[in-house]
Design an enzyme around this catalytic site. Sequence first.
Site, PDB file in Angstrom:
ATOM      1  N   LYS A  32       0.852  -1.198   0.000  1.00  0.00           N
ATOM      2  CA  LYS A  32       0.000   0.000   0.000  1.00  0.00           C
ATOM      3  C   LYS A  32       0.882   1.240   0.000  1.00  0.00           C
ATOM      4  CE  LYS A  32      -2.498   1.773   3.658  1.00  0.00           C
ATOM      5  NZ  LYS A  32      -2.407   3.246   3.676  1.00  0.00           N
ATOM      6  N   ASP A  59      -3.359   4.385  -2.168  1.00  0.00           N
ATOM      7  CA  ASP A  59      -4.333   4.880  -1.192  1.00  0.00           C
ATOM      8  C   ASP A  59      -4.292   6.409  -1.155  1.00  0.00           C
ATOM      9  OD1 ASP A  59      -5.913   5.253   1.082  1.00  0.00           O
ATOM     10  OD2 ASP A  59      -4.359   4.559   2.475  1.00  0.00           O
ATOM     11  N   LYS A  61      -7.302   8.356  -1.643  1.00  0.00           N
ATOM     12  CA  LYS A  61      -8.613   8.827  -1.135  1.00  0.00           C
ATOM     13  C   LYS A  61      -9.116  10.078  -1.839  1.00  0.00           C
ATOM     14  CE  LYS A  61      -7.838   7.026   3.573  1.00  0.00           C
ATOM     15  NZ  LYS A  61      -6.407   6.716   3.620  1.00  0.00           N
ATOM     16  N   ASP A  64     -13.451  15.090  -4.906  1.00  0.00           N
ATOM     17  CA  ASP A  64     -13.508  16.379  -5.606  1.00  0.00           C
ATOM     18  C   ASP A  64     -14.745  16.352  -6.501  1.00  0.00           C
ATOM     19  OD1 ASP A  64     -12.803  18.846  -6.901  1.00  0.00           O
ATOM     20  OD2 ASP A  64     -10.696  18.423  -6.501  1.00  0.00           O
ATOM     21  N   THR A 119     -12.128   6.254  10.366  1.00  0.00           N
ATOM     22  CA  THR A 119     -12.245   5.775  11.757  1.00  0.00           C
ATOM     23  C   THR A 119     -11.822   6.857  12.755  1.00  0.00           C
ATOM     24  OG1 THR A 119     -10.166   4.647  11.338  1.00  0.00           O
ATOM     25  CG2 THR A 119     -12.118   3.273  11.448  1.00  0.00           C
ATOM     26  N   ARG A 211       2.719  -1.190  10.890  1.00  0.00           N
ATOM     27  CA  ARG A 211       3.799  -1.324  11.877  1.00  0.00           C
ATOM     28  C   ARG A 211       4.073  -2.719  12.417  1.00  0.00           C
ATOM     29  NH1 ARG A 211       1.267   3.683  14.802  1.00  0.00           N
ATOM     30  NH2 ARG A 211      -0.479   2.637  13.787  1.00  0.00           N
TER      31      ARG A 211
HETATM   32  O1  C5P Z   1       0.712   0.607  11.234  1.00  0.00           O
HETATM   33  P1  C5P Z   1      -0.720   0.180  11.101  1.00  0.00           P
HETATM   34  O2  C5P Z   1      -0.907  -1.312  10.949  1.00  0.00           O
HETATM   35  O3  C5P Z   1      -1.620   0.786  12.151  1.00  0.00           O
HETATM   36  O4  C5P Z   1      -1.145   0.815   9.687  1.00  0.00           O
HETATM   37  C1  C5P Z   1      -2.447   0.747   9.195  1.00  0.00           C
HETATM   38  C2  C5P Z   1      -2.531   1.441   7.863  1.00  0.00           C
HETATM   39  O5  C5P Z   1      -3.905   1.501   7.482  1.00  0.00           O
HETATM   40  C3  C5P Z   1      -2.028   2.883   7.836  1.00  0.00           C
HETATM   41  O6  C5P Z   1      -1.493   3.152   6.533  1.00  0.00           O
HETATM   42  C4  C5P Z   1      -3.284   3.692   8.078  1.00  0.00           C
HETATM   43  O7  C5P Z   1      -3.223   4.991   7.529  1.00  0.00           O
HETATM   44  C5  C5P Z   1      -4.325   2.852   7.350  1.00  0.00           C
HETATM   45  N1  C5P Z   1      -5.706   3.038   7.821  1.00  0.00           N
HETATM   46  C6  C5P Z   1      -6.092   2.791   9.128  1.00  0.00           C
HETATM   47  N2  C5P Z   1      -7.400   2.963   9.507  1.00  0.00           N
HETATM   48  C7  C5P Z   1      -8.304   3.386   8.609  1.00  0.00           C
HETATM   49  C8  C5P Z   1      -7.939   3.623   7.299  1.00  0.00           C
HETATM   50  C9  C5P Z   1      -6.610   3.436   6.916  1.00  0.00           C
HETATM   51  O8  C5P Z   1      -5.280   2.406   9.955  1.00  0.00           O
HETATM   52  N3  C5P Z   1      -9.560   3.502   8.987  1.00  0.00           N
END
Ligand code: C5P
Length: 232
Positions: A32, A59, A61, A64, A119, A211
């Site tokens: 991603k 990603d 998003k 417009d 979220t 992460r």
């Molecule tokens: O590091 P982690 O596993 O928390 O990363 C989750 C990824 O998913 C990040 O790129 C974050 O921006 C994305 N994301 C999220 N929650 C959402 C939409 C996207 O954590 N509702």
Amino acid sequence: MGKDVIVACDFASAEKTYEFLDLFTERKPFVKIGMELFYAEGPKIVKEIKKRGHKIFLDLKLHDIPNTVKKSMAVLSNLDVDITNLHAGGTVRMMEAALEGLTREDGTRPLLIAVTQLTSTDQEAMENDLLIKEPIDKVVMHYAKNAKTAGLDGVVCSPLEAEKVHDTCGKDFLTITPGVRFADGDIGDQKRVMTPAEAKKIGSDYIVVGRPITAASDPVTAYNRCFEEFVD
Ligand code: C5P
């Protein structure tokens, strides 16, 4: 495309990203690319990662007026990404225009996924800032239905919403779910989390994991563990 683990490459530079991707000498993860990396490095990072043999979820998003989104989607489609996304809040007409822009002359196109309510938006912010008075769950499902009506392929949602999205929009409507953590791992700033095995059980189609893989001492082992729990 079936179930897969998508690795969120939330790095600030191409150099850091390639250093990370170079670790994967066997299975090439689905990657991603988010706004941070795309704005820092531009379309060439997408082409380079694709050339290295990875599938890509871009990603960005988009949100417009329909005409602008349509023309921008045509540009993203030319980058040959596998999945891209937009905000369902842009209306059904914007989503339909996006789909038109994304569809290539030969009829093929990347999958198009909608973000419902982020979220980070809670009931209070939705009511006070956006003047939407309905319960947030109802708003999320309504946006998912709008995405389906517009012909999109699915939504990004919490793993806790995936089952309800499938019940409302059908089993084939894709759910891409972030907020995944190992049972013995650190949850960080994510609030509502699930393990890869639980996400599989509730029927999530793709999990987005950042992460727990990118910050692991051994990212390849962490990725393989996710893959085994979710896909195998
Ligand atoms: O590091 P982690 O596993 O928390 O990363 C989750 C990824 O998913 C990040 O790129 C974050 O921006 C994305 N994301 C999220 N929650 C959402 C939409 C996207 O954590 N509702």
